[in-house]
Design an enzyme around this catalytic site. Structure first.
Site, PDB file in Angstrom:
ATOM      1  CG  ASP A   7      12.347  24.462 -29.578  1.00 35.66           C
ATOM      2  OD1 ASP A   7      12.550  26.206 -30.613  1.00 35.66           O
ATOM      3  OD2 ASP A   7      12.661  23.959 -31.612  1.00 35.66           O
ATOM      4  CB  CYS A   9      -0.757  -0.537   1.106  1.00 28.61           C
ATOM      5  SG  CYS A   9       0.224  -0.141   2.708  1.00 28.61           S
ATOM      6  CG  ASP A  20      10.715  30.621 -29.427  1.00 29.99           C
ATOM      7  OD1 ASP A  20      10.746  31.259 -29.703  1.00 29.99           O
ATOM      8  OD2 ASP A  20      11.072  29.609 -29.637  1.00 29.99           O
TER       9      ASP A  20
END
Length: 749
Positions: free
Chosen positions: A644, A52, A460
């Site tokens: 990026d 658990c 961007d």
């Protein structure tokens, strides 16, 4: 599976799921260790005994005390433990021994073996469930037989006979069917820990023990039926919990299924040889035949075909490819033969990166989950203290010890924090799976929470709002030699505009001495001459750039200077196919949109106009983007930055939360909280939608768990429910939070 390490095999029951065979503590685990550099290493362990969420902080905090261990993370879905350590301070054998001291067996993680072991455990749980169900029905029939007639007609001897007959059925049934809980509780107690199975085991054993005492003293009531029914319902919950874990693991298993085990290598003499993928190296060529999955990342050098690249691009229709096109492991070749030059094979492929990011998402630990884990860990001692206080309190109040004990057993069962332990992980697993289907992979534990808080999205432009592969116009008067030199410089740059130039010179090789200056460009010294590729200012080509900009007002410009000569390339950007629709959807959802780009202001303005974004700035250096993000933060805005390029990495790290496409450079990906796959921008909108829904569901689940305990515990302490009703209530609360978590699949802006 490889031989396993074990601390104490005698702790496991003989009929339990078969564990991996034990070996000596001196077993060499170096084959399973992944060096990380700087004297650090990492290894994945499969851990037996995790039942658990309360087990997770026990292991993680316990290993944190081991000298040399830097991080320890549990994936409850896979029961996998990932540990990073300093090699000079500890060893994997020492980590295994530390886990053994905590009551957990550890061995090298093997996904296939873990799946087999979980299948055995599922059969084991079903066997226990069947025994409990059979015993429950028979004991209930005996109870009906006892009470079906006139109570006054039943003699003491008859009642005792039926009680002992029930005991004859219940005791062996409980001994067999209760082993999943008893084994876990015994391991926890041996390690001086308390998990959720300890109060469950105590409740069942006390109910059976008290029933035996009552029967021996000729009491009117016994509780064998309640004890067996309690186990039956608890086993149902445990079995369905395991089914859920196995289902959530199926996404990662589907990715693993895309990985080819072998490749057809083209030998120097032209012959073909099928070899394991681990034997393939970068620079070699392989043949991919129709109907086969591509086994490597690489570039096509011969042949044409159509590839199913849905994993990479999100496009379900096959895409035509030919010489010069990139291919990725896991994609399916549908028609012609392809000769592929290998860039990455056994490791480092895009498929590996996707799998790693998905695992990161499933293992991620948000602040809400950390809160729930801490609460679950504290809950076990609180449960036992509450039960003891209830028993003592009722006896002091004048109640006989037998009914007082029944009330204490009820408290033990009803307060088990299963719902609290599932409240956050269930939502995270479902949300991560929904995001993966939407081509979004999380890299940060609290990314879902921070995405849900966003009110402003900053993009961007180049490679983010536009596709990463633009079209290039070669300047007039540029010689082939200079063009080839520009292509070699472009290979040393991570900027999307440079990739367009590099693609136009397929045979070029990068310059070893080239260095990149983020936000400016690349420079090198060739034959005593300074050569540069980058922005107009960096290459001192403003005059040439003005002429090209006048001819191509909507194009981005990249300058090349070699000695005294300067040339400017016009690179025409193409918007991502759904950029207009996504921008409109984000505005309708109430998000403020901005564009911050290092590209020319004119080129940025053209894209901003197409997307109806009024706040757009160009000619921005990395420091300018950071300044703008700081200004938005000061104004109280929560910003999602999407970029990026190498120059976007600082801004991504500075934003409230960040995303980048999978095509981004590794430094940018590392700075981002999430990455998205494909040529579409829709994953950004999906991430925001799912995260908002997930955060709301996390809060709802926590409240469900809190309200359940606030209502159930006082009722149990007051003696108004039986142990059986307590088991049903506990299982019901877990079902409710799990069912509520499933709603995270349908996030909407």
């Amino acid at each position: 599976m490889t031989a396993a390490l074990t601390a104490d095999p005698s702790r496991l029951e003989a009929a339990a799921p078969a564990p991996p065979p034990p070996v000596s503590a001196g077993t060499d685990l170096s084959l399973f260790v992944e060096p990380l550099g700087d004297g650090r290493a990492r290894m994945d362990f499969a851990v037996d005994g995790i039942t658990c969420a309360a087990c997770m902080p026990v292991i993680e905090q316990g290993l944190a005390c081991e000298p040399g261990v830097e991080t320890a993370r549990i994936n409850l879905t896979h029961r996998r433990l990932t540990v990073e350590w300093r090699e000079a301070a500890t060893t994997p054998q020492a980590i295994v021994q530390r886990l053994a001291a905590m009551g957990f067996r550890a061995f090298p993680f093997d996904p296939k073996a873990v799946e087999g072991e979980e299948a055995r455990e599922a059969r084991f749980l079903l066997q226990c469930l069947g025994v409990a169900g059979f015993a429950m029905m028979n004991i209930m029939l005996l109870s009906v037989s006892v009470w079906s007639g006139n109570v006054s007609d039943i003699t003491q001897e008859q009642r005792d006979f039926f009680h002992w007959l029930s005991a004859l059925i219940a005791v062996p049934a409980v001994a067999y069917a209760g082993r999943p809980f008893f084994r876990s509780a015994r391991m926890a107690i041996a390690a001086r820990q308390l998990n959720m199975d300890v109060p469950i085991s105590l409740g069942v054993l006390l109910a059976v023990g008290m029933s035996l005492v009552e029967t021996a003293h000729h009491a009117t009531h016994a509780y064998f039926d309640s004890a067996v029914m309690l186990l039956f319902f608890l086993l149902i919950g445990r079995y369905f919990e395991q089914l859920m874990r196995r289902k959530t693991r199926s996404v990662a298993a589907n990715i693993a299924a895309l990985r080819a085990e072998t490749a057809v290598r083209i030998m120097p003499d032209g012959t073909l040889r099928q070899v394991p993928i681990a034997a393939v190296s970068a620079g070699e060529t392989v043949l991919v035949r129709p109907g086969e999955r591509v086994a490597v990342d690489g570039v096509i050098v011969a042949g044409r075909s159509a590839l199913d690249q849905s994993l990479v691009t999100g496009e379900t229709l096959p895409q035509e490819v030919g010489p010069g096109d990139a291919v990725y492991a896991g994609t399916l070749n549908t028609s012609g033969n392809l000769t592929v030059e290998v860039r990455a094979a056994a490791r480092g492929t895009l498929l590996d990166e996707v799998g790693r990011l998905l695992e990161t998402a499933l293992e991620a630990r948000s602040s809400y989950r950390r809160l729930a884990d801490r609460a679950a860990a504290l809950y076990s001692p609180v449960v036992h203290l509450t039960a003891i206080a209830t028993l003592v309190g009722w006896i002091i109040a004048g109640l006989a010890w037998q009914p007082a004990l029944i009330i204490a057993i009820t408290v033990l069962i009803i307060t088990c924090p299963c719902a609290l332990g599932l409240a956050i992980p269930a939502v995270q697993v479902v949300a991560s799976g929904a995001l993966f289907k939407a081509h979004v992979l999380l890299q940060s534990g609290d990314a879902l929470e921070r995405l849900a808080e966003v009110d402003t999205v900053v993009f961007d432009k180049t490679g983010t709002l536009t596709l990463p592969d633009p079209a290039l116009d070669r300047p007039a008067g540029l010689s082939d030699e200079a063009f080839a030199l520009a292509g070699r410089l472009a290979l040393s740059s991570h900027h999307p505009l440079a990739r367009a130039l590099a693609a136009a010179v397929p045979d070029a090789r990068p310059l070893d001495e080239a260095t990149e200056e983020p936000g400016k460009g690349v420079r090198a010294l060739v034959d005593g001459r300074d050569v540069r590729l980058g922005s107009l200012a960096f290459c001192d080509a403003q005059t040439e750039g003005a002429a090209v900009a006048a001819a191509h007002p909507d194009a981005s410009l990249i300058a090349f200077r070699h000695g005294d000569a300067a040339h400017v390339f016009a690179v025409r950007q193409v918007l991502r196919p759904d950029a207009v629709a996504v921008a409109a959807a984000l505005r309708r959802a109430g998000f403020e949109l901005e564009i911050l780009s290092g590209d020319r202001a004119e080129a940025v303005a053209t894209v901003a106009q197409a997307l109806s974004i009024t706040a757009a700035q160009g000619d921005m250096k990395p420091v300018d983007k950071i300044a703008r993000l700081d200004a938005l933060k000061t104004a109280g805005r929560r910003v999602l930055m999407v970029g990026d390029g190498l120059n976007d990495a600082p801004a991504l790290a500075r934003a409230h939360v960040s995303m980048s496409p999978i095509t981004a450079v590794h430094l940018t990906q590392a700075a981002a909280d999430a990455v998205f796959l494909g040529d579409r921008l829709a994953p950004v909108a999906h991430a925001l939608a799912v995260s908002r829904t997930a955060l709301r569901l996390m809060k709802e689940n926590l409240w469900i768990a809190v309200v359940y305990n606030a209502v159930a515990v006082p009722i149990a302490i007051a003696g108004l429910v039986t142990p059986l009703i307590a088991a049903l209530a506990m299982s019901g609360s877990s079902v409710i939070v799990t069912a509520n978590a499933l709603r995270a699949r349908h996030g909407r802006l």
